[in-house]
Design a protein around this motif. Structure first.
Motif, short mmCIF file in Angstrom:
data_model
loop_
_atom_site.label_atom_id
_atom_site.label_comp_id
_atom_site.label_asym_id
_atom_site.label_seq_id
_atom_site.Cartn_x
_atom_site.Cartn_y
_atom_site.Cartn_z
N LEU A 33 0.68 -1.17 0.03
CA LEU A 33 -0.09 0.15 0.11
C LEU A 33 0.96 1.23 -0.01
O LEU A 33 1.83 1.02 0.63
N ARG A 34 0.28 2.30 -0.84
CA ARG A 34 0.96 3.85 -0.50
C ARG A 34 0.10 4.57 -0.08
O ARG A 34 -0.99 4.81 -0.56
N CYS A 35 0.57 5.20 0.89
CA CYS A 35 -0.08 6.44 1.54
C CYS A 35 -0.30 7.55 0.61
O CYS A 35 0.42 7.78 -0.03
N MET A 36 -1.92 7.95 0.35
CA MET A 36 -1.98 8.94 -0.49
C MET A 36 -1.59 10.41 0.18
O MET A 36 -1.62 11.39 -0.79
N GLY A 37 -1.19 10.51 1.18
CA GLY A 37 -0.79 11.75 1.77
C GLY A 37 0.69 12.08 1.64
O GLY A 37 1.03 12.83 1.12
N HIS A 40 4.55 7.18 1.64
CA HIS A 40 5.22 6.12 2.17
C HIS A 40 4.55 4.74 1.79
O HIS A 40 3.08 4.65 1.93
N GLU A 41 5.53 3.83 1.44
CA GLU A 41 4.90 2.36 1.11
C GLU A 41 5.07 1.30 2.15
O GLU A 41 6.18 1.33 2.81
N ILE A 42 3.98 0.61 2.52
CA ILE A 42 4.10 -0.35 3.27
C ILE A 42 3.47 -2.05 2.88
O ILE A 42 3.00 -1.84 1.71
N MET A 43 4.18 -2.92 3.18
CA MET A 43 3.69 -4.31 3.05
C MET A 43 3.05 -4.67 4.26
O MET A 43 3.56 -4.79 5.42
N THR A 44 1.87 -5.36 4.08
CA THR A 44 1.14 -5.57 5.38
C THR A 44 0.40 -6.98 5.09
O THR A 44 -0.25 -7.19 3.88
N PRO A 45 0.29 -7.80 5.85
CA PRO A 45 -0.46 -9.03 5.53
C PRO A 45 -1.96 -8.81 5.54
O PRO A 45 -2.80 -7.81 5.95
N ARG A 46 -2.59 -9.50 4.51
CA ARG A 46 -3.85 -9.20 4.05
C ARG A 46 -5.17 -9.24 5.03
O ARG A 46 -5.91 -8.44 5.35
N PHE A 47 -5.07 -10.15 6.09
CA PHE A 47 -6.10 -10.10 7.20
C PHE A 47 -5.86 -9.07 7.89
O PHE A 47 -6.99 -8.50 8.59
N LYS A 48 -4.62 -8.55 8.11
CA LYS A 48 -4.66 -7.19 8.97
C LYS A 48 -5.08 -5.92 8.33
O LYS A 48 -5.88 -5.15 8.86
#
Length: 66
Positions: A33-37, A40-48
């Motif tokens: 995901l990339r923050c629209m503000g 910043h990009e992150i990788m996070t588990p789908r369930f979370k």
């Protein structure tokens, strides 16, 4: 939950920059995901991520309220 590339996710909690919208860059067992503000990009588990989604805006179609 059906999340596709290019969708914008509106989360329950805001990123530290104050933005709640995230652009989906990758799907699968994890989301990128990339923050629209701040960008910043992150990788996070789908369930979370799915647990924290408030709204899905398909293909990044933003609506402007008058």
């Amino acid at each position: 939950m059906n999340v596709n590339l290019g969708d914008i996710l509106v989360m329950k909690k805001a990123h530290p920059c104050g933005e709640k919208r995230w652009l989906v860059l990758r799907t699968g067992a994890d989301f990128r995901l990339r923050c629209m503000g701040c960008g910043h990009e992150i990788m996070t588990p789908r369930f979370k991520a799915e647990k924290n989604i408030r709204q899905i805006i398909p293909n990044g179609q933003l609506t402007v309220d008058s």
